[in-house]
Design a protein around this motif. Structure first.
Motif, PDB file in Angstrom:
ATOM      1  N   UNK A 197       0.841  -1.203   0.000  1.00 15.16           N
ATOM      2  CA  UNK A 197       0.000   0.000   0.000  1.00 15.16           C
ATOM      3  C   UNK A 197       0.878   1.256   0.000  1.00 15.16           C
ATOM      4  N   UNK A 198       1.954   1.259   0.814  1.00 14.21           N
ATOM      5  CA  UNK A 198       2.843   2.418   0.831  1.00 14.21           C
ATOM      6  C   UNK A 198       3.577   2.588  -0.495  1.00 14.21           C
ATOM      7  N   UNK A 199       3.968   1.470  -1.113  1.00 11.99           N
ATOM      8  CA  UNK A 199       4.632   1.554  -2.420  1.00 11.99           C
ATOM      9  C   UNK A 199       3.659   2.093  -3.464  1.00 11.99           C
ATOM     10  N   UNK A 200       2.407   1.674  -3.407  1.00 12.97           N
ATOM     11  CA  UNK A 200       1.400   2.162  -4.359  1.00 12.97           C
ATOM     12  C   UNK A 200       1.151   3.655  -4.167  1.00 12.97           C
ATOM     13  N   UNK A 201       1.085   4.102  -2.921  1.00 11.19           N
ATOM     14  CA  UNK A 201       0.892   5.526  -2.669  1.00 11.19           C
ATOM     15  C   UNK A 201       2.098   6.344  -3.118  1.00 11.19           C
ATOM     16  N   UNK A 202       3.295   5.799  -2.920  1.00  7.38           N
ATOM     17  CA  UNK A 202       4.502   6.483  -3.398  1.00  7.38           C
ATOM     18  C   UNK A 202       4.486   6.576  -4.922  1.00  7.38           C
ATOM     19  N   UNK A 203       4.032   5.505  -5.596  1.00  9.14           N
ATOM     20  CA  UNK A 203       3.921   5.528  -7.054  1.00  9.14           C
ATOM     21  C   UNK A 203       2.977   6.645  -7.502  1.00  9.14           C
ATOM     22  N   UNK A 204       1.827   6.767  -6.854  1.00  6.56           N
ATOM     23  CA  UNK A 204       0.887   7.825  -7.215  1.00  6.56           C
ATOM     24  C   UNK A 204       1.499   9.205  -7.009  1.00  6.56           C
ATOM     25  N   UNK A 205       2.188   9.399  -5.903  1.00  2.42           N
ATOM     26  CA  UNK A 205       2.809  10.692  -5.631  1.00  2.42           C
ATOM     27  C   UNK A 205       3.866  11.034  -6.674  1.00  2.42           C
ATOM     28  N   UNK A 206       4.740  10.098  -6.987  1.00  2.00           N
ATOM     29  CA  UNK A 206       5.816  10.354  -7.950  1.00  2.00           C
ATOM     30  C   UNK A 206       5.252  10.581  -9.347  1.00  2.00           C
ATOM     31  N   UNK A 207       4.278   9.778  -9.753  1.00  2.00           N
ATOM     32  CA  UNK A 207       3.726   9.939 -11.098  1.00  2.00           C
ATOM     33  C   UNK A 207       2.951  11.251 -11.228  1.00  2.00           C
ATOM     34  N   UNK A 208       2.242  11.647 -10.190  1.00  2.00           N
ATOM     35  CA  UNK A 208       1.525  12.926 -10.241  1.00  2.00           C
ATOM     36  C   UNK A 208       2.487  14.104 -10.224  1.00  2.00           C
ATOM     37  N   UNK A 209       3.577  13.997  -9.492  1.00  2.00           N
ATOM     38  CA  UNK A 209       4.587  15.053  -9.483  1.00  2.00           C
ATOM     39  C   UNK A 209       5.237  15.182 -10.858  1.00  2.00           C
ATOM     40  N   UNK A 210       5.547  14.059 -11.478  1.00  2.00           N
ATOM     41  CA  UNK A 210       6.135  14.093 -12.822  1.00  2.00           C
ATOM     42  C   UNK A 210       5.159  14.713 -13.828  1.00  2.00           C
ATOM     43  N   UNK A 211       3.885  14.385 -13.717  1.00  2.00           N
ATOM     44  CA  UNK A 211       2.889  14.964 -14.623  1.00  2.00           C
ATOM     45  C   UNK A 211       2.755  16.466 -14.392  1.00  2.00           C
ATOM     46  N   UNK A 212       2.886  16.909 -13.150  1.00  2.00           N
ATOM     47  CA  UNK A 212       2.837  18.339 -12.863  1.00  2.00           C
ATOM     48  C   UNK A 212       3.991  19.071 -13.539  1.00  2.00           C
ATOM     49  N   UNK A 213       5.209  18.516 -13.462  1.00  2.00           N
ATOM     50  CA  UNK A 213       6.353  19.131 -14.134  1.00  2.00           C
ATOM     51  C   UNK A 213       6.148  19.169 -15.647  1.00  2.00           C
ATOM     52  N   UNK A 214       5.585  18.119 -16.213  1.00  2.00           N
ATOM     53  CA  UNK A 214       5.310  18.085 -17.649  1.00  2.00           C
ATOM     54  C   UNK A 214       4.313  19.188 -18.027  1.00  2.00           C
ATOM     55  N   UNK A 215       3.256  19.332 -17.248  1.00  2.00           N
ATOM     56  CA  UNK A 215       2.256  20.347 -17.553  1.00  2.00           C
ATOM     57  C   UNK A 215       2.819  21.758 -17.385  1.00  2.00           C
ATOM     58  N   UNK A 216       3.641  21.977 -16.372  1.00  2.00           N
ATOM     59  CA  UNK A 216       4.267  23.294 -16.187  1.00  2.00           C
ATOM     60  C   UNK A 216       5.167  23.600 -17.375  1.00  2.00           C
ATOM     61  N   UNK A 217       5.938  22.635 -17.835  1.00  2.00           N
ATOM     62  CA  UNK A 217       6.788  22.829 -19.008  1.00  2.00           C
ATOM     63  C   UNK A 217       5.977  23.141 -20.248  1.00  2.00           C
ATOM     64  N   UNK A 218       4.858  22.465 -20.410  1.00  2.00           N
ATOM     65  CA  UNK A 218       3.995  22.711 -21.562  1.00  2.00           C
ATOM     66  C   UNK A 218       3.432  24.133 -21.519  1.00  2.00           C
ATOM     67  N   UNK A 219       3.018  24.569 -20.355  1.00  2.00           N
ATOM     68  CA  UNK A 219       2.491  25.925 -20.211  1.00  2.00           C
ATOM     69  C   UNK A 219       3.578  26.958 -20.497  1.00  2.00           C
ATOM     70  N   UNK A 220       4.790  26.725 -20.031  1.00  2.00           N
ATOM     71  CA  UNK A 220       5.886  27.668 -20.282  1.00  2.00           C
ATOM     72  C   UNK A 220       6.214  27.763 -21.766  1.00  2.00           C
TER      73      UNK A 220
END
Length: 60
Positions: free
Chosen positions: A19-42
């Motif tokens: 469960x902790x590994x799954x939650x860490x996966x969600x956090x890391x993947x959402x953080x990576x998607x946030x960086x991608x979206x910020x780059x796209x906006x820039x």
């Protein structure tokens, strides 16, 4: 949709560790998607386009 399915597959054994590994996966993947979206906006703000042509003059 795929990230939710991956989360469920990781957390399926229902142990504390999975469960902790799954939650860490969600956090890391959402953080990576946030960086991608910020780059796209820039890129859009700088060149008013989502095309790769707008990246020609970008610094390396």
């Amino acid at each position: 949709m795929i990230s939710i399915a991956a989360f469920l597959l990781i957390a399926y054994p229902r142990s504390d560790r999975s469960i902790w590994v799954a939650l860490r996966y969600l956090f890391v993947s959402n953080t990576a998607m946030l960086f991608y979206l910020v780059g796209t906006v820039l890129v859009y703000q700088a060149h008013h386009s989502f095309s790769f042509e707008g990246l020609k003059g970008a610094p390396l």
